[in-house]
Design a protein around this motif. Structure first.
Motif: not given
Lengths: 163, 209
Positions: B114-120
């Protein structure tokens, strides 16, 4: 936690841990949570044990600290009763022990202040004043007087319940 | 009273073996379920907050005569909402019946993804948000006043050249700073829970070793 550690270092002291946890909880569910948390904290803190004191003294102290901490965290859990007599439903598991007198004594102990509960438990377990003071972190000279006061209060609570 | 409290105690515990110690088996399960539940609640609240925020920006855009900016920001926030809802659906499927380590590990995997997705997403969100605000200001009566005050201002496609270069430079910078900004944002809301999760997992990994 390895079962070896549990069997060797905790299980021999389980009776006192159980007695302490019982004095700070009002239900079987809470009691089990407290017991487990105490055991886990003993395991986590094992490396902090310094051989200045006996292992058993250290276990008592840690058990009490864990119970006091958990007690503080618990919300909506009435710890003291205004009355000096035992309320009829003082505890959800007031029949935790088969001995009726012991049950009544436990209910009475639960009416005491948190630290007084610790003092009387250690006294009843025949620990020396020096050891009680060490566990509680107080002066051994004051322990005797404190115990007499607690006993009087307990007698009063029990007397009013019985008669 | 017939017996002294010492006697009651001694007689009651004559046989200490009768005291049965509870099994140590469920504490971590309770802790992990509690932690994930709390995170899930906060995550859901955050999504509700985004709904209100998107409506606020849309309303503000209309009210301040910067409709396009309002719509762009509204759509940006809605994209965060849609992504968040999808992630929430996944976390809702986490199995309570797994052992606590597996449960927490799945949760941690979900969190990292989720963090990776939000970062993008935020690498797009922050610069576009900034451009939308800057554009909104420029095309609002404020922009008109500036043009009237500086009639000789060099423009390209109706935009003032130098301020536009500065605005686009900041937007590009925001692409690179997005990760850091998002981490700051996350730390404000979830830091204590993420630290607890880290500690709990470390504890359990030590127990499993």
């Amino acid at each position: 936690m390895s079962s070896d550690f549990y069997n060797l270092f905790i299980l021999p002291h389980a009776p006192i841990i159980i007695k302490i946890c019982r004095a700070y909880t009002n239900s079987q569910e809470d009691f089990e949570d407290y017991y487990q948390e105490v055991c886990l904290q003993i395991w986590h803190s094992r490396e902090r044990f310094k051989e200045h004191s006996e292992w058993s003294t250290w276990v008592y102290r840690l058990s009490l600290n864990v119970c006091l901490t958990l007690l503080k965290k618990q919300k909506n859990n009435p710890q003291h009763f205004a009355s000096d007599s035992l309320p009829p439903e003082a505890s959800e598991d007031s029949k935790a022990f088969s001995d009726e007198d012991l049950n009544q004594l436990y209910i009475a102990i639960r009416q005491l202040k948190e630290i007084d509960r610790a003092v009387i438990l250690l006294y009843l377990e025949e620990r020396s004043y020096q050891e009680i003071a060490e566990v509680i972190g107080t002066n051994p000279n004051n322990i005797g007087v404190r115990i007499q006061r607690i006993k009087q209060r307990l007698k009063k609570l029990l007397h009013e319940k019985v008669y | 009273m017939k017996k002294s409290i010492e006697d009651i105690w001694k007689e009651g515990f004559i046989n200490n073996e009768k005291l049965t110690a509870p099994k140590i088996n469920d504490l971590y399960n309770q802790k992990s379920i509690h932690l994930v539940d709390k995170f899930r609640r906060d995550f859901k609240l955050n999504l509700i907050y985004i709904i209100f925020l998107s409506l606020f920006f849309l309303g503000a855009g209309i009210f301040l005569n910067a409709v396009y900016s309002g719509i762009v920001i509204f759509l940006l926030l809605i994209s965060l909402l849609v992504y968040g809802k999808k992630r929430l659906d996944i976390i809702n499927k986490l199995d309570y019946n797994d052992n606590s380590y597996k449960y927490l590990k799945s949760f941690d995997d979900w969190l990292q993804a989720t963090l990776k997705g939000y970062t993008l997403l935020y690498q797009i969100f922050y610069p576009v948000f900034f451009l939308a605000i800057a554009g909104g200001v420029w095309f609002s009566p404020i922009g008109e006043k500036v043009m009237q005050k500086f009639p000789d201002l060099q423009t390209v496609l109706g935009l003032p050249l130098y301020p536009t270069i500065v605005v686009f430079s900041i937007a590009i910078l925001l692409i690179f700073l997005a990760k850091r900004l998002y981490e700051l944002d996350m730390n404000l809301i979830y830091k204590s829970q993420m630290d607890k999760l880290k500690d709990l997992l470390a504890d359990m990994e030590e127990l499993r070793a």
